[in-house]
Motif scaffolding. Structure first.
Motif, PDB file in Angstrom:
ATOM      1  N   ILE A  51      -5.329  -3.813  -8.749  1.00 13.77           N
ATOM      2  CA  ILE A  51      -5.359  -4.397 -10.092  1.00 13.77           C
ATOM      3  C   ILE A  51      -4.753  -5.793 -10.055  1.00 13.77           C
ATOM      4  N   PRO A  52      -5.320  -6.755 -10.771  1.00 11.05           N
ATOM      5  CA  PRO A  52      -4.672  -8.069 -10.842  1.00 11.05           C
ATOM      6  C   PRO A  52      -3.302  -7.967 -11.520  1.00 11.05           C
ATOM      7  N   LYS A  53      -2.301  -8.607 -10.947  1.00  7.94           N
ATOM      8  CA  LYS A  53      -0.976  -8.598 -11.570  1.00  7.94           C
ATOM      9  C   LYS A  53      -1.026  -9.216 -12.964  1.00  7.94           C
ATOM     10  N   SER A  54      -1.893 -10.173 -13.172  1.00  5.16           N
ATOM     11  CA  SER A  54      -1.963 -10.852 -14.465  1.00  5.16           C
ATOM     12  C   SER A  54      -2.484  -9.947 -15.573  1.00  5.16           C
ATOM     13  N   SER A  55      -3.117  -8.816 -15.201  1.00  2.00           N
ATOM     14  CA  SER A  55      -3.707  -7.927 -16.201  1.00  2.00           C
ATOM     15  C   SER A  55      -2.881  -6.679 -16.453  1.00  2.00           C
ATOM     16  N   CYS A  56      -1.775  -6.532 -15.753  1.00  2.00           N
ATOM     17  CA  CYS A  56      -1.051  -5.264 -15.801  1.00  2.00           C
ATOM     18  C   CYS A  56       0.453  -5.504 -15.768  1.00  2.00           C
ATOM     19  N   GLY A  88      -0.666 -11.723  -6.220  1.00  2.00           N
ATOM     20  CA  GLY A  88      -1.767 -11.662  -7.172  1.00  2.00           C
ATOM     21  C   GLY A  88      -2.298 -10.290  -7.505  1.00  2.00           C
ATOM     22  N   ILE A  89      -1.963  -9.260  -6.703  1.00  2.52           N
ATOM     23  CA  ILE A  89      -2.526  -7.938  -6.955  1.00  2.52           C
ATOM     24  C   ILE A  89      -1.461  -6.850  -6.836  1.00  2.52           C
ATOM     25  N   LEU A  90      -1.697  -5.767  -7.567  1.00  5.45           N
ATOM     26  CA  LEU A  90      -0.922  -4.536  -7.441  1.00  5.45           C
ATOM     27  C   LEU A  90      -1.806  -3.471  -6.812  1.00  5.45           C
ATOM     28  N   ILE A  91      -1.219  -2.655  -5.934  1.00  2.00           N
ATOM     29  CA  ILE A  91      -1.944  -1.507  -5.386  1.00  2.00           C
ATOM     30  C   ILE A  91      -1.237  -0.265  -5.906  1.00  2.00           C
ATOM     31  N   ILE A  92      -1.901   0.440  -6.820  1.00  2.00           N
ATOM     32  CA  ILE A  92      -1.306   1.603  -7.478  1.00  2.00           C
ATOM     33  C   ILE A  92      -1.975   2.865  -6.955  1.00  2.00           C
ATOM     34  N   THR A  93      -1.168   3.792  -6.479  1.00  2.00           N
ATOM     35  CA  THR A  93      -1.682   5.096  -6.065  1.00  2.00           C
ATOM     36  C   THR A  93      -1.518   6.050  -7.239  1.00  2.00           C
ATOM     37  N   GLY A  94      -2.639   6.601  -7.712  1.00  2.00           N
ATOM     38  CA  GLY A  94      -2.610   7.493  -8.858  1.00  2.00           C
ATOM     39  C   GLY A  94      -3.004   8.899  -8.479  1.00  2.00           C
ATOM     40  N   ARG A  95      -2.268   9.870  -9.000  1.00  2.00           N
ATOM     41  CA  ARG A  95      -2.572  11.283  -8.739  1.00  2.00           C
ATOM     42  C   ARG A  95      -3.081  11.921 -10.021  1.00  2.00           C
ATOM     43  N   PHE A  96      -4.133  12.722  -9.899  1.00  2.00           N
ATOM     44  CA  PHE A  96      -4.747  13.348 -11.071  1.00  2.00           C
ATOM     45  C   PHE A  96      -3.725  14.175 -11.829  1.00  2.00           C
ATOM     46  N   ASN A  97      -3.704  13.946 -13.163  1.00  2.00           N
ATOM     47  CA  ASN A  97      -2.781  14.684 -14.021  1.00  2.00           C
ATOM     48  C   ASN A  97      -3.534  15.703 -14.854  1.00  2.00           C
ATOM     49  N   SER A  98      -4.565  15.231 -15.558  1.00  2.00           N
ATOM     50  CA  SER A  98      -5.328  16.117 -16.432  1.00  2.00           C
ATOM     51  C   SER A  98      -6.619  15.427 -16.841  1.00  2.00           C
ATOM     52  N   VAL A  99      -7.513  16.216 -17.394  1.00  2.00           N
ATOM     53  CA  VAL A  99      -8.708  15.631 -17.991  1.00  2.00           C
ATOM     54  C   VAL A  99      -8.258  14.831 -19.200  1.00  2.00           C
TER      55      VAL A  99
END
Length: 367
Positions: free
Chosen positions: A126-131, A161-172
Motif C-alpha cells: 500500500i502507498p504510505k501516502s494513502s494509509c 513510499g510503501i507499506l507491506i501489510i500482512t493480513g490474516r482472515f478474520n471473518s466474512v
C-alpha cells in the motif's frame, strides 16, 4: 543531452504509450520485466523522465498499477520503475477505498510443535501516502478484501513510499450502513456570529455515541468550522459546512450577511438652576439623547435614585423630586435647614444607560 537521453526521446516518440502517473497525463515506455517468470508475478517496467517513486500509481487503459521499485538510470535524465497491477481494497477503520498490490501468502509456519499451512493470509502493498496504519498497533488496522475482513498481523514500514501489510482472515465482511444528519441544513446569520452544528451518526441503525467526525468548510474565508462543529461567520457570502462520517456526509448551507452597524447613542443634560439648593429652592434636570447625531430625546424615559442620605431625606419629606416629562425631573429643597450633601443618579430605562451618575446636590439650608 546524453546518448541515452536522445535514444529515450526517439523511443518515446515511436513506441511510447499514453497513460497517467498518479493524476498526471504523460507518455512513457513500458517493457516486460525479466524477473516476471521467476517470481510468478506479472512485473512490468516503466521508463519516464517524469517524477516517479515507490507507491505511485500508473494508469494504462483504465487499469491501475503500483510502482514497487525505482532506480535512476546512470548518465540520463529518466527513471526506471517496476510496477504491478493493483487491486481495490478498503481500509475498514475509515471505509477508504485504495488500490494495493495483493499477494496470497504461501508456505507454512510453526505453531507450538506443529507446522501449520498458511491458507488465509495476504500481503498488501500500500502507498504510505494513502494509509495511516502503523506498525505500532497492527491489530487495530483492518483491511477489507474480496468480501473478507483481514486483521493486520504485521506491518513493514521500512521501505520508502510503501507499506507491506500482512493480513490474516478474520471473518466474512458484513457491510455497514452508515447515516449522518445535522440539526440544521440551512442557516442565515451576520458576520462574527456563531452557530453550533450537531451531528447524529448511525451504524446499521444504531446511534454511534462518539463518532469520528470530519468537519470542513467550502470557503473558510466566509465561514470557518472547528473540530466540534462550531461555525463562525467571517465574511458576507455563501458557503457550505460539511460533516463526514465513515463513507457518508451531511451539509448545511450558510448565508452570511453584513453585520448591521450599531447606532451611536449619546446623552447630555442641563440644570435649570444651580445644583446648590437653598431652603425652598429647586432645580430641574433636563436630559437630551442623540442617535447617530439626530435628536431622539423623545425616546428617553428617566428613572432616578438617591444615595442613602438623599433617600432618607426624601422619605421624610425634606426634599422632593417631581417628574416633569419623561426626560426631566425637578428636585426641591423642601425643608433642609443644615448644609447637607446628597447624590442623585438618572438612568434611561429604555437603554439602561446612566445619563447622569452620582450628581452632587448641595443643600444649603436658609443661608
Amino acid at each position: 543531452m546524453s546518448r541515452k537521453d536522445i535514444f529515450y526521446q526517439h523511443l518515446i516518440a515511436f513506441q511510447g504509450i499514453d497513460g497517467k502517473i498518479n493524476d498526471n497525463d504523460c507518455r512513457f515506455l513500458v517493457t516486460e520485466n525479466d524477473d516476471s517468470k521467476e517470481n510468478e508475478f506479472d512485473l512490468k517496467n516503466i521508463i519516464t523522465d517524469k517524477s516517479l517513486k515507490q507507491g505511485d500509481y500508473i494508469t494504462i487503459d483504465s487499469i491501475i498499477y503500483m510502482v514497487i521499485d525505482t532506480q535512476k538510470v546512470i548518465d540520463s535524465s529518466y527513471i526506471k520503475g517496476t510496477f504491478r497491477e493493483a487491486l481495490k481494497i478498503t481500509l475498514e477503520s475509515t471505509l477508504q477505498d485504495i488500490h494495493a498490490v495483493v499477494d496470497k501468502v504461501k508456505g507454512v509456519y510453526t505453531q507450538g510443535q506443529q507446522l501449520v499451512e498458511v491458507h488465509d493470509q495476504y500481503n498488501f502493498i500500500i502507498p504510505k501516502s494513502s494509509c495511516s496504519y502503523t506498525s505500532a498497533t497492527p491489530q487495530n488496522n483492518l483491511i477489507i478484501y474480496s468480501g473478507g475482513s483481514y486483521d493486520a498481523i504485521s506491518i513493514d514500514d521500512s521501505k520508502e513510499g510503501i507499506l507491506i501489510i500482512t493480513g490474516r482472515f478474520n471473518s466474512v465482511y458484513n457491510p455497514h450502513v452508515y447515516t449522518i444528519s445535522l440539526n440544521s441544513n440551512s442557516q442565515s446569520m451576520q458576520e462574527s456570529a456563531t452557530y453550533q452544528l450537531a451531528a447524529t451518526a448511525t451504524d446499521n441503525g444504531t446511534i454511534v455515541a462518539t463518532p469520528m467526525l470530519v468537519w470542513s468548510s467550502s470557503d473558510s474565508s466566509i465561514a470557518s468550522v472547528d473540530d466540534v462543529g462550531k461555525v463562525t461567520a467571517l465574511l458576507a457570502g455563501n458557503c457550505t459546512i460539511k460533516c463526514s462520517f465513515m463513507n457518508v456526509s451531511a451539509s448545511c448551507s450558510f448565508n452570511i450577511t453584513v453585520k448591521a452597524s450599531l447606532p451611536v447613542v449619546s446623552y447630555s443634560g442641563i440644570w435649570s438652576n444651580t445644583t446648590t439648593l437653598k431652603f425652598a429652592s429647586s432645580s430641574t434636570y433636563i436630559a437630551t439623547q442623540t442617535t447617530n447625531g439626530i435628536d431622539t430625546s423623545s425616546n428617553i424615559n428617566l428613572l432616578y435614585s438617591f444615595d442613602s442620605i438623599g433617600s432618607d431625606l426624601l422619605s421624610q419629606g425634606k426634599i422632593s423630586i417631581t417628574k416633569k416629562t419623561n426626560a426631566s425631573y425637578t428636585i426641591k429643597n423642601v425643608n433642609v435647614n443644615t448644609v447637607t450633601d446628597i447624590h442623585v443618579t438618572f438612568v434611561d430605562s429604555t437603554t439602561g444607560t446612566k445619563v447622569l451618575d452620582n450628581q452632587l446636590i448641595n443643600l444649603r439650608g436658609i443661608q
